[in-house]
Design a protein around this motif. Structure first.
Motif, PDB file in Angstrom:
ATOM      1  N   ALA A 181      32.164  79.227  -5.958  1.00  0.00           N
ATOM      2  CA  ALA A 181      32.730  80.048  -4.889  1.00  0.00           C
ATOM      3  C   ALA A 181      34.054  79.478  -4.396  1.00  0.00           C
ATOM      4  O   ALA A 181      34.989  80.231  -4.078  1.00  0.00           O
ATOM      5  CB  ALA A 181      31.741  80.175  -3.737  1.00  0.00           C
ATOM      6  N   LEU A 182      34.157  78.159  -4.327  1.00  0.00           N
ATOM      7  CA  LEU A 182      35.417  77.546  -3.914  1.00  0.00           C
ATOM      8  C   LEU A 182      36.528  77.880  -4.904  1.00  0.00           C
ATOM      9  O   LEU A 182      37.672  78.159  -4.507  1.00  0.00           O
ATOM     10  CB  LEU A 182      35.259  76.032  -3.790  1.00  0.00           C
ATOM     11  CG  LEU A 182      34.383  75.511  -2.650  1.00  0.00           C
ATOM     12  CD1 LEU A 182      34.372  73.987  -2.655  1.00  0.00           C
ATOM     13  CD2 LEU A 182      34.857  76.034  -1.299  1.00  0.00           C
ATOM     14  N   GLU A 183      36.201  77.861  -6.184  1.00  0.00           N
ATOM     15  CA  GLU A 183      37.187  78.207  -7.203  1.00  0.00           C
ATOM     16  C   GLU A 183      37.602  79.673  -7.080  1.00  0.00           C
ATOM     17  O   GLU A 183      38.789  80.006  -7.198  1.00  0.00           O
ATOM     18  CB  GLU A 183      36.611  77.937  -8.600  1.00  0.00           C
ATOM     19  CG  GLU A 183      36.370  76.458  -8.899  1.00  0.00           C
ATOM     20  CD  GLU A 183      35.731  76.242 -10.259  1.00  0.00           C
ATOM     21  OE1 GLU A 183      35.475  77.263 -10.957  1.00  0.00           O
ATOM     22  OE2 GLU A 183      35.489  75.083 -10.633  1.00  0.00           O
ATOM     23  N   GLU A 184      36.613  80.538  -6.828  1.00  0.00           N
ATOM     24  CA  GLU A 184      36.921  81.963  -6.686  1.00  0.00           C
ATOM     25  C   GLU A 184      37.749  82.220  -5.434  1.00  0.00           C
ATOM     26  O   GLU A 184      38.670  83.045  -5.443  1.00  0.00           O
ATOM     27  CB  GLU A 184      35.625  82.770  -6.639  1.00  0.00           C
ATOM     28  CG  GLU A 184      35.797  84.262  -6.367  1.00  0.00           C
ATOM     29  CD  GLU A 184      36.582  85.007  -7.436  1.00  0.00           C
ATOM     30  OE1 GLU A 184      36.915  86.182  -7.201  1.00  0.00           O
ATOM     31  OE2 GLU A 184      36.867  84.421  -8.508  1.00  0.00           O
ATOM     32  N   ALA A 185      37.446  81.501  -4.351  1.00  0.00           N
ATOM     33  CA  ALA A 185      38.224  81.649  -3.120  1.00  0.00           C
ATOM     34  C   ALA A 185      39.686  81.287  -3.375  1.00  0.00           C
ATOM     35  O   ALA A 185      40.599  82.002  -2.931  1.00  0.00           O
ATOM     36  CB  ALA A 185      37.645  80.767  -2.019  1.00  0.00           C
ATOM     37  N   GLU A 186      39.907  80.202  -4.093  1.00  0.00           N
ATOM     38  CA  GLU A 186      41.275  79.775  -4.377  1.00  0.00           C
ATOM     39  C   GLU A 186      41.975  80.776  -5.292  1.00  0.00           C
ATOM     40  O   GLU A 186      43.171  81.060  -5.124  1.00  0.00           O
ATOM     41  CB  GLU A 186      41.271  78.385  -5.011  1.00  0.00           C
ATOM     42  CG  GLU A 186      42.641  77.745  -5.123  1.00  0.00           C
ATOM     43  CD  GLU A 186      43.319  77.566  -3.770  1.00  0.00           C
ATOM     44  OE1 GLU A 186      44.566  77.677  -3.724  1.00  0.00           O
ATOM     45  OE2 GLU A 186      42.614  77.335  -2.768  1.00  0.00           O
ATOM     46  N   ARG A 187      41.239  81.320  -6.252  1.00  0.00           N
ATOM     47  CA  ARG A 187      41.817  82.324  -7.148  1.00  0.00           C
ATOM     48  C   ARG A 187      42.280  83.540  -6.347  1.00  0.00           C
ATOM     49  O   ARG A 187      43.376  84.073  -6.558  1.00  0.00           O
ATOM     50  CB  ARG A 187      40.802  82.753  -8.203  1.00  0.00           C
ATOM     51  CG  ARG A 187      41.361  83.739  -9.235  1.00  0.00           C
ATOM     52  CD  ARG A 187      40.282  84.288 -10.137  1.00  0.00           C
ATOM     53  NE  ARG A 187      39.437  85.274  -9.458  1.00  0.00           N
ATOM     54  CZ  ARG A 187      39.760  86.569  -9.325  1.00  0.00           C
ATOM     55  NH1 ARG A 187      40.911  87.027  -9.815  1.00  0.00           N
ATOM     56  NH2 ARG A 187      38.941  87.392  -8.729  1.00  0.00           N
ATOM     57  N   ARG A 188      41.447  83.972  -5.404  1.00  0.00           N
ATOM     58  CA  ARG A 188      41.792  85.148  -4.599  1.00  0.00           C
ATOM     59  C   ARG A 188      42.980  84.858  -3.685  1.00  0.00           C
ATOM     60  O   ARG A 188      43.809  85.735  -3.455  1.00  0.00           O
ATOM     61  CB  ARG A 188      40.579  85.609  -3.792  1.00  0.00           C
ATOM     62  CG  ARG A 188      39.451  86.126  -4.671  1.00  0.00           C
ATOM     63  CD  ARG A 188      38.413  86.870  -3.862  1.00  0.00           C
ATOM     64  NE  ARG A 188      37.312  87.308  -4.713  1.00  0.00           N
ATOM     65  CZ  ARG A 188      36.550  88.376  -4.483  1.00  0.00           C
ATOM     66  NH1 ARG A 188      36.749  89.110  -3.395  1.00  0.00           N
ATOM     67  NH2 ARG A 188      35.575  88.701  -5.306  1.00  0.00           N
ATOM     68  N   ILE A 189      43.042  83.662  -3.152  1.00  0.00           N
ATOM     69  CA  ILE A 189      44.176  83.299  -2.299  1.00  0.00           C
ATOM     70  C   ILE A 189      45.472  83.385  -3.100  1.00  0.00           C
ATOM     71  O   ILE A 189      46.471  83.961  -2.640  1.00  0.00           O
ATOM     72  CB  ILE A 189      43.984  81.886  -1.708  1.00  0.00           C
ATOM     73  CG1 ILE A 189      42.877  81.899  -0.642  1.00  0.00           C
ATOM     74  CG2 ILE A 189      45.282  81.366  -1.119  1.00  0.00           C
ATOM     75  CD1 ILE A 189      42.475  80.529  -0.145  1.00  0.00           C
ATOM     76  N   GLN A 190      45.462  82.835  -4.288  1.00  0.00           N
ATOM     77  CA  GLN A 190      46.673  82.825  -5.120  1.00  0.00           C
ATOM     78  C   GLN A 190      47.049  84.237  -5.574  1.00  0.00           C
ATOM     79  O   GLN A 190      48.234  84.572  -5.661  1.00  0.00           O
ATOM     80  CB  GLN A 190      46.477  81.914  -6.334  1.00  0.00           C
ATOM     81  CG  GLN A 190      46.216  80.459  -5.979  1.00  0.00           C
ATOM     82  CD  GLN A 190      47.312  79.854  -5.118  1.00  0.00           C
ATOM     83  OE1 GLN A 190      48.488  80.139  -5.292  1.00  0.00           O
ATOM     84  NE2 GLN A 190      46.909  79.024  -4.153  1.00  0.00           N
TER      85      GLN A 190
END
Length: 344
Positions: free
Chosen positions: A190-199
């Motif tokens: 989820a942390l990786e997905e959150a960062e992907r969405r932010i970018q």
């Protein structure tokens, strides 16, 4: 074959199919949510209980009690609540003291300015003392007003969770209603997905990309936990949040109309159900109306007023609420001085 007898076109769909995010919710939707859906509360809904006046706080918590069987708080939202509770609980009182200090500073500055003015214009002491005699009582009244309001609205016992009436009441309302944290492996994903969405600037949560790394994934974690809870419950969900950033809301001319269509579609895809969103003042009005709760109309107005002040300067939160009262008091001081000067 008549038009009425014509067979439907293969593969056809209805007006809202695939476009559910543009449909305006109706009272019946909220009634169904309140009786058989999932009502998820964001951290700011709980934290702002410390910032509203006593009557509004009681109305909001009474409504929460009436729908407690449908309430649910994402684990991440509860973590944010505990992380920020002491600041919220202390904020109004601390900001009142800051406002009083500002008034006292204004008093000293005014006295110095008047003395300087009197010297430069060879003004006798009597006129100078006259205007200071008007300003002094006005400032005293402002200080008394700020203290009285802060004393009335502050949550007594907030420093001790065993004595804090908000914590005590929430503990009863939310017993068994707080979700679990994500498993470690899912949390890392989820942390990786959150960062992907932010970018990629994909909702929700990309507007939190400015935050410290420890908290920039908070919004997405809440979203992921809400998706899982609704899928497990097999029901529509209402997310109540004071967060009005446009990575959550579909807007038209600045007005929040509902959740972003991308979120509605992702929610439907993951859960097979419908997502609704309301701000806290709308929660009071719409859900209160749906279940015929006895909620004062002024409570929704107070929630909207405080939330507006908090959003105006989010970095100073409670200070902005007190600032409105300070501005009113200082305006009276300026009026007194202006009246005196124009009359001399």
């Amino acid at each position: 074959m008549s038009q009425e007898e014509s067979p439907p076109i293969a593969g056809g769909s209805g007006l809202f199919d695939g476009f559910e995010g543009y449909r305006t919710p109706q009272p019946g939707d909220y009634k169904e949510i309140a009786t058989s859906g999932l009502i998820a509360l964001d951290a700011n809904v709980l934290l702002n209980l410390y910032r509203y006046n006593e009557a509004t706080r009681n109305d909001l918590m009474s409504l929460m009690e009436l729908v407690s069987a449908r309430l649910w708080v994402p684990h991440q939202a509860m973590e944010e609540f505990w992380r920020n509770r002491e600041t919220a609980a202390n904020g109004a009182w601390a900001s009142t003291q800051e406002a009083i200090e500002a008034l006292e500073k204004a008093r000293r500055a005014t006295e110095a300015a008047m003395s300087m003015w009197a010297k430069k214009t060879a003004l006798a002491d009597d006129p100078r003392d006259e205007v200071l005699g008007e300003l002094g009582p006005a400032l005293d009244r402002a200080v008394r007003s700020l203290n009285a309001q802060a004393e009335k609205d502050r949550v007594k016992g907030a420093q001790d969770t065993a004595l804090d009436p908000i914590v005590t009441r929430l503990a009863r309302i939310l017993e068994g209603r707080v979700g679990p944290p994500l498993p470690d492996e899912d949390y890392a994903t989820a942390l990786e997905e959150a960062e992907r969405r932010i970018q990629a600037k994909l909702p929700p949560g990309y507007r939190s990309g400015y935050k410290d790394n420890a908290y920039r994934a908070d919004d997405y974690l809440i979203w992921e936990q809400l998706l899982r809870a609704a899928a497990n419950a097999g029901c529509d969900a209402l997310f109540v949040t004071g967060d009005t950033k446009d990575d959550w809301w579909r807007r038209n001319r600045g007005r929040a109309l509902g959740p972003r269509p991308e979120l509605v579609e992702e929610f439907r895809r993951r859960t097979g159900r419908m997502l609704f969103m309301l701000q806290p003042q709308e929660f009071l009005r719409d859900i209160g109306s749906a279940i015929n709760a006895n909620i004062s109309p002024t409570s929704a107005v107070e929630v909207e007023r405080v939330d507006h002040l908090l959003k105006a300067t989010p970095e100073t939160n409670e200070r902005s609420v007190i600032q409105a009262r300070l501005d009113a008091a200082m305006q009276r001081v300026y009026e007194v001085a202006e009246d005196f000067v124009s009359g001399t």
